[in-house]
Design a protein around this motif. Structure first.
Motif, short mmCIF file in Angstrom:
data_model
loop_
_atom_site.label_atom_id
_atom_site.label_comp_id
_atom_site.label_asym_id
_atom_site.label_seq_id
_atom_site.Cartn_x
_atom_site.Cartn_y
_atom_site.Cartn_z
N SER A 8 43.94 47.47 47.07
CA SER A 8 43.82 46.34 46.15
C SER A 8 42.36 46.20 45.73
CB SER A 8 44.31 45.04 46.80
OG SER A 8 43.47 44.67 47.87
N VAL A 9 42.17 45.86 44.46
CA VAL A 9 40.82 45.74 43.89
C VAL A 9 40.74 44.42 43.13
CG1 VAL A 9 39.06 46.83 42.45
CG2 VAL A 9 40.82 48.25 43.55
N GLU A 10 39.74 43.62 43.45
CA GLU A 10 39.46 42.38 42.72
C GLU A 10 37.96 42.37 42.42
OE1 GLU A 10 41.64 40.13 41.72
OE2 GLU A 10 43.36 41.07 42.73
N GLY A 11 37.60 41.95 41.22
CA GLY A 11 36.18 41.93 40.92
C GLY A 11 35.88 41.44 39.52
N PHE A 12 34.64 41.63 39.13
CA PHE A 12 34.20 41.19 37.80
C PHE A 12 33.08 42.11 37.34
CE2 PHE A 12 31.41 39.16 40.81
CZ PHE A 12 30.15 39.28 40.23
N LYS A 13 32.84 42.12 36.04
CA LYS A 13 31.68 42.83 35.50
C LYS A 13 31.26 42.16 34.21
CE LYS A 13 34.64 46.39 33.38
NZ LYS A 13 34.92 47.84 33.30
N SER A 35 26.78 45.06 34.87
CA SER A 35 26.62 44.62 36.25
C SER A 35 27.91 43.97 36.73
CB SER A 35 25.46 43.62 36.37
OG SER A 35 25.73 42.46 35.57
N GLY A 36 28.07 43.91 38.04
CA GLY A 36 29.26 43.29 38.60
C GLY A 36 29.56 43.87 39.96
N GLU A 37 30.77 43.60 40.46
CA GLU A 37 31.16 44.12 41.75
C GLU A 37 32.68 44.25 41.81
OE1 GLU A 37 29.62 41.14 44.43
OE2 GLU A 37 31.58 40.15 44.57
N ALA A 38 33.13 45.16 42.68
CA ALA A 38 34.55 45.36 42.93
C ALA A 38 34.78 45.22 44.43
CB ALA A 38 35.01 46.73 42.45
N ARG A 39 35.62 44.27 44.82
CA ARG A 39 35.97 44.07 46.23
C ARG A 39 37.25 44.87 46.51
NH1 ARG A 39 34.76 39.42 43.91
NH2 ARG A 39 36.95 38.77 43.76
N VAL A 40 37.14 45.82 47.41
CA VAL A 40 38.23 46.76 47.66
C VAL A 40 38.75 46.59 49.08
CG1 VAL A 40 38.95 49.17 47.49
CG2 VAL A 40 36.95 48.37 46.20
N ALA A 41 40.06 46.55 49.23
CA ALA A 41 40.70 46.53 50.54
C ALA A 41 41.79 47.59 50.55
CB ALA A 41 41.29 45.16 50.85
N MET A 42 41.91 48.31 51.64
CA MET A 42 42.93 49.36 51.70
C MET A 42 43.53 49.44 53.10
SD MET A 42 40.77 52.97 51.88
CE MET A 42 42.27 53.92 52.15
#
Length: 336
Positions: A35-40, A322-329
């Motif tokens: 799963s990926v949640e984030g912004f840029k 710029s931004g970030e992606a929060r990744v969980a696996m």
């Protein structure tokens, strides 16, 4: 049954008892959930695009092994270095044995330049020795064999970061503990990719700033060809002793879905069946986690999104991203 028949039956029973049974084929299943949640934010002067990232991936494939364990794990990240180190140890043992037999052993090279110079000198010495044979084939073959043995004694210079050999040559042979798994035609698999990436912002126009909205969405389960290709491209090694897996990651198709765009000047543009872009850096990280891992596990991270070219909007000099992606696996490897 006559005596000869009894002897044959007893012999057959003895052979069955002492002859190793053929390994049974082994099936296994690899499941990966991401799963990926984030912004840029893309910006150039007053132009900008703020984006939200939301992606989930469910990937499952089945693989097959002959069931016969190997002593070698070719998918170990250190496999090549270990093979080089082990070969160097074998060569050193041969050099020591030759020295004990009173035969000449060339000095070990400490640099690549010294090693190449030793090779060059040996080649020139062999050419002179063969020239002295004056066309005698037997003499020339003996010279080639002699210098071939000497060439095998040239010690390759050790690399500064070379690892120690995986095993000591004086110890017991390596264990047969690695099962090689590969994809196969017709294996069952599952693909489900959900994308909901949205953007809004404004672009510059002669009439002023023009607001826009964009949505890239997908609820994609993959075609039969997608599932087949995912399976055939899959391969991994399972360590029976440590219960760890070594993989090259797991593949997935580019999902197909819906593209929506609106701006104040042109109105709406919609494509109901198009390829939907995913967040590529995420999959580099996922592959890294699966390169060497426990058979089942989980991991998470936050990946930065940076750059000097556009993410959303036209690529132009001076733009920033710029931004970030929060990744969980999570992942699991199961023997079936």
């Amino acid at each position: 049954m006559n005596r000869k028949g009894v002897v044959y039956a007893a012999s057959a029973a003895l052979l069955l008892a002492i002859w190793p049974a053929a390994a049974d084929e082994q099936l296994a299943r690899l499941r990966v959930e991401v799963s990926v949640e984030g912004f840029k934010r893309w910006q150039r002067g007053e132009e900008y695009a703020d984006s939200r990232i939301s992606e989930t991936y469910h990937l499952l494939t089945q693989v097959r092994s002959s069931g016969e364990a190997s002593e070698v794990n070719a998918r170990d990240p250190n496999f090549l270095q270990q093979q080089i180190a082990t070969a160097a140890q074998v060569q050193q043992s041969l050099r020591e044995a030759r020295a004990r037999a009173g035969k000449e052993v060339p000095a070990a090279a400490t640099t690549m330049e010294e090693y190449l110079a030793q090779q060059q000198k040996l080649a020139e010495d062999m050419q002179r020795a063969q020239a002295a044979c004056q066309g005698d084939v037997g003499c020339m073959m003996n010279a080639a064999q002699t210098f071939g043995q000497q060439a095998a004694m040239l010690a390759y210079p050790p690399a500064a970061d070379a690892p120690a050999p995986a095993t000591d040559l004086d110890e017991a042979p390596a264990e047969a503990r690695y099962l090689d798994f590969y994809g196969y035609e017709g294996c069952p698999g599952e693909i489900h990719i959900v994308i909901n990436n949205t953007s809004e912002g404004a672009t510059a126009d002669v009439s002023g700033m023009v607001p826009f909205r964009q949505a890239d969405t997908a609820d994609y389960r993959g075609s039969g060809l997608n599932v087949s290709m995912q399976c055939l491209a899959s391969g991994l090694v399972y360590d029976l002793k440590t219960q760890r897996i070594y993989t090259g990651g797991i593949g997935f198709p580019t999902p197909r879905g819906r593209y929506y765009y609106w701006d104040r000047l042109h109105g709406e543009t919609v494509n109901e069946d198009t390829e939907v872009t995913t967040t590529a850096p995420v999959w580099e990280w996922v592959a890294g986690q699966l390169q060497q891992a426990a058979a089942s596990g989980s991991a998470s991270t936050t990946l930065p999104i940076t750059g000097d070219a556009s993410g959303d909007g036209a690529a132009t000099d001076g733009s920033t991203l710029s931004g970030e992606a929060r990744v969980a696996m999570t992942w699991s490897f199961e023997l079936l």
